[in-house]
Motif scaffolding. Structure first.
Motif, PDB file in Angstrom:
ATOM      1  N   GLU A   1      -8.569  15.955  -3.037  1.00 34.16           N
ATOM      2  CA  GLU A   1      -9.122  14.622  -2.788  1.00 34.16           C
ATOM      3  C   GLU A   1      -8.039  13.550  -2.792  1.00 34.16           C
ATOM      4  OE1 GLU A   1     -10.871  15.788  -6.866  1.00 34.16           O
ATOM      5  OE2 GLU A   1      -9.750  16.805  -5.285  1.00 34.16           O
ATOM      6  N   ALA A   2      -6.949  13.825  -3.525  1.00 33.41           N
ATOM      7  CA  ALA A   2      -5.828  12.879  -3.531  1.00 33.41           C
ATOM      8  C   ALA A   2      -4.926  13.086  -2.320  1.00 33.41           C
ATOM      9  CB  ALA A   2      -5.023  13.031  -4.818  1.00 33.41           C
ATOM     10  N   LYS A   3      -4.820  14.329  -1.854  1.00 28.71           N
ATOM     11  CA  LYS A   3      -3.992  14.612  -0.675  1.00 28.71           C
ATOM     12  C   LYS A   3      -4.430  13.771   0.516  1.00 28.71           C
ATOM     13  CE  LYS A   3      -2.508  19.435  -1.237  1.00 28.71           C
ATOM     14  NZ  LYS A   3      -2.660  20.810  -0.702  1.00 28.71           N
ATOM     15  N   GLU A   4      -5.736  13.680   0.716  1.00 23.25           N
ATOM     16  CA  GLU A   4      -6.244  13.005   1.910  1.00 23.25           C
ATOM     17  C   GLU A   4      -5.897  11.525   1.906  1.00 23.25           C
ATOM     18  OE1 GLU A   4     -10.385  12.275   4.411  1.00 23.25           O
ATOM     19  OE2 GLU A   4     -10.450  13.088   2.379  1.00 23.25           O
ATOM     20  N   ILE A   5      -6.153  10.849   0.782  1.00 19.25           N
ATOM     21  CA  ILE A   5      -5.914   9.405   0.766  1.00 19.25           C
ATOM     22  C   ILE A   5      -4.421   9.093   0.782  1.00 19.25           C
ATOM     23  CG2 ILE A   5      -6.013   9.217  -1.773  1.00 19.25           C
ATOM     24  CD1 ILE A   5      -7.396   6.488  -1.334  1.00 19.25           C
ATOM     25  N   ILE A   6      -3.614   9.882   0.077  1.00 17.27           N
ATOM     26  CA  ILE A   6      -2.167   9.639   0.088  1.00 17.27           C
ATOM     27  C   ILE A   6      -1.589   9.951   1.461  1.00 17.27           C
ATOM     28  CG2 ILE A   6       0.039  10.399  -0.889  1.00 17.27           C
ATOM     29  CD1 ILE A   6      -1.391  10.732  -3.569  1.00 17.27           C
ATOM     30  N   GLY A   7      -2.149  10.970   2.124  1.00 13.33           N
ATOM     31  CA  GLY A   7      -1.711  11.275   3.483  1.00 13.33           C
ATOM     32  C   GLY A   7      -1.979  10.135   4.450  1.00 13.33           C
ATOM     33  N   LYS A   8      -3.030   9.348   4.183  1.00 15.49           N
ATOM     34  CA  LYS A   8      -3.334   8.192   5.028  1.00 15.49           C
ATOM     35  C   LYS A   8      -2.503   6.966   4.654  1.00 15.49           C
ATOM     36  CE  LYS A   8      -8.089   9.545   6.124  1.00 15.49           C
ATOM     37  NZ  LYS A   8      -9.534   9.176   6.045  1.00 15.49           N
ATOM     38  N   ILE A   9      -1.865   7.026   3.483  1.00  9.33           N
ATOM     39  CA  ILE A   9      -0.999   5.919   3.054  1.00  9.33           C
ATOM     40  C   ILE A   9       0.425   6.126   3.547  1.00  9.33           C
ATOM     41  CG2 ILE A   9       0.064   4.809   1.054  1.00  9.33           C
ATOM     42  CD1 ILE A   9      -2.508   5.338  -0.495  1.00  9.33           C
ATOM     43  N   LEU A  10       0.953   7.327   3.351  1.00  8.73           N
ATOM     44  CA  LEU A  10       2.354   7.597   3.686  1.00  8.73           C
ATOM     45  C   LEU A  10       2.493   7.892   5.171  1.00  8.73           C
ATOM     46  CD1 LEU A  10       3.451   9.671   0.560  1.00  8.73           C
ATOM     47  CD2 LEU A  10       3.536   7.199   0.932  1.00  8.73           C
TER      48      LEU A  10
ATOM     49  N   ILE B   1       0.840  -1.202   0.000  1.00  8.73           N
ATOM     50  CA  ILE B   1       0.000   0.000   0.000  1.00  8.73           C
ATOM     51  C   ILE B   1       0.874   1.251   0.000  1.00  8.73           C
ATOM     52  CG2 ILE B   1      -1.692   1.306   1.354  1.00  8.73           C
ATOM     53  CD1 ILE B   1      -2.856  -1.382   2.243  1.00  8.73           C
ATOM     54  N   TRP B   2       1.982   1.213   0.745  1.00 11.15           N
ATOM     55  CA  TRP B   2       2.934   2.336   0.729  1.00 11.15           C
ATOM     56  C   TRP B   2       3.430   2.574  -0.703  1.00 11.15           C
ATOM     57  CZ3 TRP B   2       5.340   5.742   4.226  1.00 11.15           C
ATOM     58  CH2 TRP B   2       6.473   6.395   3.738  1.00 11.15           C
ATOM     59  N   GLY B   3       3.842   1.509  -1.380  1.00 12.27           N
ATOM     60  CA  GLY B   3       4.321   1.656  -2.755  1.00 12.27           C
ATOM     61  C   GLY B   3       3.260   2.239  -3.664  1.00 12.27           C
ATOM     62  N   LEU B   4       2.003   1.816  -3.486  1.00 17.82           N
ATOM     63  CA  LEU B   4       0.906   2.362  -4.279  1.00 17.82           C
ATOM     64  C   LEU B   4       0.744   3.857  -4.017  1.00 17.82           C
ATOM     65  CD1 LEU B   4      -1.599   2.299  -6.060  1.00 17.82           C
ATOM     66  CD2 LEU B   4      -2.889   1.397  -4.110  1.00 17.82           C
TER      67      LEU B   4
END
Length: 632
Positions: free
Chosen positions: A333-342, A290-293
């Motif tokens: 909208e992308a900031k939020e999900i990527i912020g929860k990944i990284l 998931i991190w790599g994604l």
């Protein structure tokens, strides 16, 4: 590869009394150098055979069941060939590994694990539309072979290199298919461990495939068959004992005593996309993928990975410290999900199930995702630096050169059969060009032009500090441009010179960063007074002129391209045929390196002049002595 050439006297196989086919140690792959077209029918036939192997098991094959058509890729330990199955005409990709090379580098166990994971995912789990599928595998005394479906659309890394970045819709499409593929892997207790754009393959249809399971491992106690490559199963995989019923399957099971959902591991993968837990040599599970994604999604939208540094030490430090920022213009909208990944702690990272419910993927039909229509990829620059977003009006196929005979022969490793042509055109090709140095008889007008050029060049040597980057060629136009890539931009000095060359320089560091390649199919697209795109076969360059003179650049580039049309065409043809594009344009050089080269060139010229002068003096001396002897 010389050892892949078939021996005309070798037999395909010998049958022994035990009924098992034994391939001779010298058995070689058959290479067919005829022009071959991969059609949808041939790839569809391959997929049908893979589906059949899922029902009935991997068919027994040998290298002689395939005609090896072209080398389509190489890795650290393998080569990949486009192959045609003799009996069915189906087209596959065959990954070939040399056993001796694997043994020298202690990689045999890793390849056995990769084979067993691919076999498990395809045969036992039934395969997935976004995961590489294995048709069969076999080996002989020298090599190991994996036969898989052919993916000839390149990979996501190549597409990012060409287009720079994608819009939100395209990023969502790619990310959703990767999520679907990862869900399949994780549901079947496999972690990929090397998620990066280069391992996301793009099919002819535009859909994706997660490939390269060389770093993959199982987790949550799943233990796969440990069957390796030995004499007992040489040139065979699981045999088809009956066409009516599938053969007995290997047993896969979980060890009850293994409670952890992760495995302790050492650092593998590509540094730009590696997770903090892998750097810490800690527990690695599904959250690593998931991190790599998340890193891939960031790069698709921004044009660069989230973690970048001048060297690997600082890069890994930034990853461990989560030292990254979203550039201006990054979609909310992308900031939020990527912020929860990284997130450094994998236990606090968003899960696959939570991602699928996130608003970023709103509208994705997860049940019918394989039937979604892939987007058409176009050159695109997002809104940034006060400029609106722009889509190109030029499709990629408008700039891609066709597959002529020379290109096909190069793909088939037969470039050496074509008579070699010089990469530097002959002097006759320059006739009539005002700045070309030739040995031809010049007219008075040409001599006058040459004189004017030499005066300009001398003035450039004395007054232009960037002359050192030009290889003693006259600068026709220069100026500062913002070189954009996604949401990032770098200010570069561009030099348009004779040759032709279009160089860009990092002025503060005095480094030649690169050169835009000249090709017959190059196109310049002006979007507004300041913004213009340069389309080349392998990449689109997004440029912005703060002085709003984009059209002047277009006119200057077009004029130079017309002047050197023959040179460009001949150089491009040779580079395309021989695969020498990079060597023709050279690597990046610093100002110091170029000064050293200039000094070395001058020393060489001085030595040659001294040698010629000495030879001339010796000739004159001999003539003088002969004249003295003849005189009374």
């Amino acid at each position: 590869m010389e050892d892949l050439t078939p021996s005309p006297t070798s037999e395909d196989a010998q049958s022994s009394q035990d009924g098992i086919e034994h391939v001779r140690p010298t058995t070689s792959m058959r290479l067919d150098f005829s022009t071959t077209t991969v059609t949808e029918l041939s790839t569809d036939a391959a997929q049908d055979l893979i589906d059949q192997s899922i029902r009935l098991g991997c068919p027994r094959k040998t290298p002689n069941d395939f005609v090896f058509l072209a080398n389509i890729g190489e890795g650290a330990y393998s080569q990949v060939f486009r192959c045609r199955e003799v009996d069915t005409d189906a087209i596959f990709a065959v990954k070939v590994l040399q056993k001796a090379h694997l043994t020298r580098h202690n990689k045999t166990d890793a390849i056995v694990r990769e084979k067993n994971i691919l076999n498990y995912l395809t045969q036992e789990c039934g395969g997935h539309p976004f995961i590489t599928q294995l048709y069969t595998h076999f080996h002989d005394q020298a090599r190991i072979y994996f036969v898989m479906g052919l993916v000839d659309g390149g990979d996501l890394g190549e597409s990012l290199c060409h287009f720079g970045s994608f819009d939100l819709q395209t990023t969502r499409f790619f990310a959703s298919e990767i999520v679907s593929g990862l869900q399949f892997l994780h549901d079947h207790k496999v972690v990929h461990r090397d998620m990066k754009p280069e391992n996301v393959l793009i099919q002819r249809t535009g859909h994706t495939l997660i490939g390269d399971f060389g770093s993959a491992q199982t987790f949550d106690g799943l233990v796969l068959s440990q069957e390796g490559f030995n004499e007992d199963n040489q040139t065979t995989s699981r045999s088809l004992d009956s066409e009516e019923s599938p053969p007995p399957r290997h047993k896969y099971y979980s060890e009850d005593e293994e409670e952890s959902t992760a495995r302790r591991t050492t650092f593998v993968g590509t540094a730009l996309y590696v997770s903090p837990e892998m750097l810490a040599d800690g527990d690695v599970g599904p959250q690593t993928d998931i991190w790599g994604l998340g890193c891939i999604m960031f790069q698709c939208l921004a044009g660069q990975p989230p973690f970048r540094a001048v060297n690997q030490y600082h890069l890994l430090k930034r990853i461990q410290e989560l030292d990254y920022t979203f550039p201006e213009g990054f979609p909310d909208e992308a900031k939020e999900i990527i912020g929860k990944i990284l997130i450094a702690n994998p236990n606090n990272r968003i899960t696959i199930q939570e991602m699928m419910k996130h608003t970023f993927f709103e509208g994705v039909d997860w049940k019918n995702i394989a039937s979604a229509t892939p987007p058409v990829l176009h050159a695109y620059i997002p809104a940034t630096f006060g400029e609106p977003e722009y889509y190109s009006n030029i499709a990629p196929e408008d700039v891609e050169p066709g597959l002529d005979e020379n290109a096909m022969l190069r793909l088939m490793n037969m470039a050496d059969l074509i008579s070699s042509q010089p990469s530097t055109p002959s002097t006759s090709d320059h006739q009539g060009e005002p700045f070309a140095a030739t040995a031809l008889q010049r007219t008075d007008a040409q001599k006058e032009k040459a004189k004017i050029r030499e005066q300009k060049l001398q003035e450039q040597r004395l007054n232009n500090p960037f002359h050192i980057f030009t290889n003693n060629l006259l600068i026709l136009k220069q100026g500062y441009l913002e070189k954009k890539r996604g949401l990032f931009a770098r200010r570069r000095l561009f030099l348009l010179t004779e040759g032709p060359h279009l160089l860009y320089i990092d002025v503060p560091n005095k480094v030649l960063k690169g050169e835009i390649p000249w090709t017959p199919c190059m196109q310049i697209e002006v979007k507004n007074p300041g913004t213009f795109f340069i389309h080349t076969p392998n990449r689109v360059y997004y440029l912005f002129d703060g002085e709003k003179k984009a059209d002047e650049w277009r006119q200057a580039i077009e004029e130079v391209r017309k002047r050197y049309a023959k040179v460009i065409e001949q150089t491009f043809d040779v580079a395309t045929r021989d695969g020498t594009f990079g060597s023709i344009y050279g690597k990046k050089k610093s100002r110091k390196e170029m000064i050293r080269e200039q000094k070395a060139l001058r020393r060489k010229q001085e030595k040659e002049e001294k040698r010629e002068l000495k030879a001339e003096q010796q000739v004159n001396k001999k003539l003088s002595m002969q004249m003295d002897k003849k005189s009374p």
